[in-house]
Design an enzyme around this catalytic site. Structure first.
Site, PDB file in Angstrom:
ATOM      1  N   ILE A 176       0.821  -1.212   0.000  1.00 53.46           N
ATOM      2  CA  ILE A 176       0.000   0.000   0.000  1.00 53.46           C
ATOM      3  C   ILE A 176       0.853   1.259   0.000  1.00 53.46           C
ATOM      4  O   ILE A 176       0.331   2.365   0.093  1.00 53.46           O
ATOM      5  CB  ILE A 176      -0.990   0.019   1.192  1.00 53.46           C
ATOM      6  CG1 ILE A 176      -0.259  -0.137   2.525  1.00 53.46           C
ATOM      7  CG2 ILE A 176      -2.046  -1.053   1.030  1.00 53.46           C
ATOM      8  CD1 ILE A 176      -1.164  -0.023   3.756  1.00 53.46           C
ATOM      9  N   GLY A 177       2.167   1.090  -0.112  1.00 53.36           N
ATOM     10  CA  GLY A 177       3.032   2.263  -0.162  1.00 53.36           C
ATOM     11  C   GLY A 177       4.482   1.846  -0.203  1.00 53.36           C
ATOM     12  O   GLY A 177       4.829   0.697   0.081  1.00 53.36           O
ATOM     13  N   CYS A 178       5.341   2.775  -0.590  1.00 43.81           N
ATOM     14  CA  CYS A 178       6.764   2.482  -0.611  1.00 43.81           C
ATOM     15  C   CYS A 178       7.550   3.763  -0.447  1.00 43.81           C
ATOM     16  O   CYS A 178       7.013   4.861  -0.545  1.00 43.81           O
ATOM     17  CB  CYS A 178       7.169   1.786  -1.907  1.00 43.81           C
ATOM     18  SG  CYS A 178       7.093   2.853  -3.351  1.00 43.81           S
ATOM     19  N   GLY A 179       8.816   3.602  -0.169  1.00 46.61           N
ATOM     20  CA  GLY A 179       9.707   4.744   0.003  1.00 46.61           C
ATOM     21  C   GLY A 179      11.106   4.212   0.168  1.00 46.61           C
ATOM     22  O   GLY A 179      11.363   3.018  -0.014  1.00 46.61           O
TER      23      GLY A 179
ATOM     24  N   PHE B  42      12.674   3.741   2.829  1.00 49.62           N
ATOM     25  CA  PHE B  42      12.789   2.853   3.982  1.00 49.62           C
ATOM     26  C   PHE B  42      12.512   1.415   3.586  1.00 49.62           C
ATOM     27  O   PHE B  42      12.884   0.481   4.290  1.00 49.62           O
ATOM     28  CB  PHE B  42      11.794   3.264   5.077  1.00 49.62           C
ATOM     29  CG  PHE B  42      10.358   3.165   4.648  1.00 49.62           C
ATOM     30  CD1 PHE B  42       9.672   1.964   4.714  1.00 49.62           C
ATOM     31  CD2 PHE B  42       9.685   4.277   4.170  1.00 49.62           C
ATOM     32  CE1 PHE B  42       8.353   1.865   4.309  1.00 49.62           C
ATOM     33  CE2 PHE B  42       8.369   4.199   3.770  1.00 49.62           C
ATOM     34  CZ  PHE B  42       7.701   2.990   3.834  1.00 49.62           C
ATOM     35  N   GLY B  43      11.819   1.181   2.466  1.00 48.11           N
ATOM     36  CA  GLY B  43      11.363  -0.140   2.086  1.00 48.11           C
ATOM     37  C   GLY B  43       9.960  -0.040   1.539  1.00 48.11           C
ATOM     38  O   GLY B  43       9.703   0.712   0.603  1.00 48.11           O
ATOM     39  N   GLU B  44       9.030  -0.765   2.149  1.00 45.66           N
ATOM     40  CA  GLU B  44       7.651  -0.679   1.685  1.00 45.66           C
ATOM     41  C   GLU B  44       6.673  -0.871   2.827  1.00 45.66           C
ATOM     42  O   GLU B  44       7.024  -1.362   3.902  1.00 45.66           O
ATOM     43  CB  GLU B  44       7.387  -1.702   0.583  1.00 45.66           C
ATOM     44  CG  GLU B  44       7.567  -3.144   1.001  1.00 45.66           C
ATOM     45  CD  GLU B  44       7.430  -4.101  -0.179  1.00 45.66           C
ATOM     46  OE1 GLU B  44       8.034  -3.822  -1.241  1.00 45.66           O
ATOM     47  OE2 GLU B  44       6.725  -5.115  -0.046  1.00 45.66           O
ATOM     48  N   LEU B  45       5.434  -0.468   2.563  1.00 47.65           N
ATOM     49  CA  LEU B  45       4.363  -0.587   3.537  1.00 47.65           C
ATOM     50  C   LEU B  45       3.342  -1.576   3.006  1.00 47.65           C
ATOM     51  O   LEU B  45       2.924  -1.483   1.848  1.00 47.65           O
ATOM     52  CB  LEU B  45       3.705   0.777   3.766  1.00 47.65           C
ATOM     53  CG  LEU B  45       2.735   0.873   4.945  1.00 47.65           C
ATOM     54  CD1 LEU B  45       3.495   0.844   6.270  1.00 47.65           C
ATOM     55  CD2 LEU B  45       1.920   2.164   4.857  1.00 47.65           C
TER      56      LEU B  45
ATOM     57  N   ASP C  74      10.409  15.907  11.063  1.00 48.45           N
ATOM     58  CA  ASP C  74       9.854  15.430   9.785  1.00 48.45           C
ATOM     59  C   ASP C  74       8.434  15.935   9.570  1.00 48.45           C
ATOM     60  O   ASP C  74       7.556  15.183   9.137  1.00 48.45           O
ATOM     61  CB  ASP C  74       9.897  13.901   9.734  1.00 48.45           C
ATOM     62  CG  ASP C  74       9.847  13.366   8.308  1.00 48.45           C
ATOM     63  OD1 ASP C  74      10.020  14.162   7.363  1.00 48.45           O
ATOM     64  OD2 ASP C  74       9.631  12.153   8.134  1.00 48.45           O
TER      65      ASP C  74
END
Length: 415
Positions: free
Chosen positions: A52-55, A57-60, A165
């Site tokens: 449901i998401g990524c960045g 940091f890795g992924e969600l 942040d």
């Protein structure tokens, strides 16, 4: 991922002894990952579902607690990450848990080639809701947000942490349909830092020539100048975000430059050159008073949170508003990872932001790593501007509302 099938070996005898609500709140991972049925598990309780998401940091991932049948958010970070931060973020969540407006963390442990952190699943972010409301919030909505977020930031600071942040993507409403669906939550402590040394119990020293940490659009002027951040910088960044919501944009958005370093410089220069009176023109004087106060704070100084809250609560009352949590998005359909829902209008006025235990149905979504259309460095401006490392952010849905994003170049997140 079919959540209606049983999790095979995930339901171990050890798992059945775990708390049904938390499912094993340990920093030591129990044997996790695949089962005989090919289902990916985190710990004994949590089945891993769709992305449901990524960045950076890795992924969600969307997840499900097999014992309570409730949805959760699972944040995954490669074990071999060059700049691991997930375990530190987990520790910060544990420091902050058990208060309203901070998602509950259920578990931390390995999941195949990843470290995994399981958290409550929340609703959309303020950026998603801003889009839903044609990119302007009314004064009433901004004040209800501001009063809550001053309280959130005060709580973070009382736990010896600075946040570093601030951006609308990191503040989420509760999951629609839960008791706390109207509360604003603070998420993503990957850039947080202890400003009180845990050994000496003293404030960290003032330093200069620091790398940029945060999101360029909202960060404080002193952060642009390379100064070590402290409590004052979190509050100034909040003030910039409040004006973003009222104005629809900020004067330093959309600036063009040949390099990221030049662009950061232009943003900082424009912030310094924009008088507070101009930034807050045509809006209540309290908005300018807030920014003047936080910008005058000393590096070591404890902010007067009560004074700042009172600025906005007095304005709220004088304007004839009722703190009923009827935000601008009330009644609109809200896309979520588990389907579109309609927000209910509050049935009755509620008391202003009080600390209460979490509802176990609340949740976490992180858009950390996502890019705003007009700000290619949003969420990534923490990288040292002298040594940018480019990474590819894949075409991915936005974590909360599933808005499609194109591939963009972004800066690698650094500790």
């Amino acid at each position: 991922m079919d959540f209606d099938k049983k999790g095979g070996k995930g339901e171990t005898e050890e798992g059945r002894r775990m708390s049904k609500a938390g499912g094993g709140r340990s920093s030591h991972g129990i044997r996790s990952s695949g089962t005989s049925s090919g289902v990916l598990m985190v710990g004994p309780n949590f089945r891993v579902g769709k992305k449901i998401g990524c960045g950076n940091f890795g992924e969600l991932r969307l997840g499900k607690n097999l014992y309570t049948n409730e949805y959760v958010a699972i944040k995954l970070e490669p074990i071999k990450s060059r700049a691991p931060q997930l375990h530190l973020e987990y520790r910060f969540y544990k420091q902050l848990s058990a208060t309203e407006g901070v998602p509950q963390v259920y578990y931390f442990g390995p999941c195949g080639k990843y470290n995994a952190m399981v958290l409550e699943l929340l609703g959309p972010s303020l950026e998603d809701l801003f889009d839903l409301c044609d990119r302007t919030f009314t004064l009433k909505t901004v004040l209800m947000i501001a009063i809550q977020l001053i309280t959130r930031m005060e709580y973070v600071h009382t736990k010896s942490l600075i946040y570093r942040d601030v951006k609308p993507e990191n503040f989420l409403v509760g999951r629609p349909g839960t008791k706390r669906q109207h509360a604003i939550h603070i998420i993503d402590f990957g850039l947080a830092k202890e400003y009180i040394d845990p050994e000496t119990k003293k404030h960290i020293p003032y330093r200069e020539h620091k790398s940029l940490t945060g999101t360029a659009r909202y960060m404080s002027i002193n952060t642009h100048l390379g100064k070590e951040q402290s409590r004052r910088d979190d509050l100034e960044a909040l003030g910039h975000m409040f004006m973003y919501f009222l104005r629809g944009s900020l004067p330093w958005q959309g600036l063009k430059a040949d390099t990221l370093k030049e662009r950061y410089q232009k943003i900082g220069d424009t912030k310094r050159a924009t008088p507070i009176e101009v930034l807050c023109e045509n809006f209540p004087e309290e908005m300018a008073t807030y920014l003047r106060y936080v910008r005058r704070l000393d590096f070591f100084e404890k902010p007067d949170y009560d004074y700042l809250r009172k600025l906005f609560t007095d304005l709220f009352d004088r304007s004839g508003f009722v703190f009923d949590y009827e935000y601008d998005w009330a009644g609109k359909p809200l896309p979520t990872p588990i389907g579109t829902v309609h927000t209910d209008l509050p049935s009755q006025p509620q008391l202003r932001d009080k600390t209460q235990p979490h509802s176990k149905n609340q949740a976490l979504n992180s858009t950390n790593g996502e890019l705003n259309a007009d700000d290619p460095t949003a969420g990534h401006s923490n990288a040292p501007i002298t040594a940018p490392a480019e990474v590819e952010v894949a075409d991915e849905t936005k974590c909360c509302c599933f808005f499609k994003r194109r591939k963009r170049k972004s800066l690698q997140r650094h500790k």
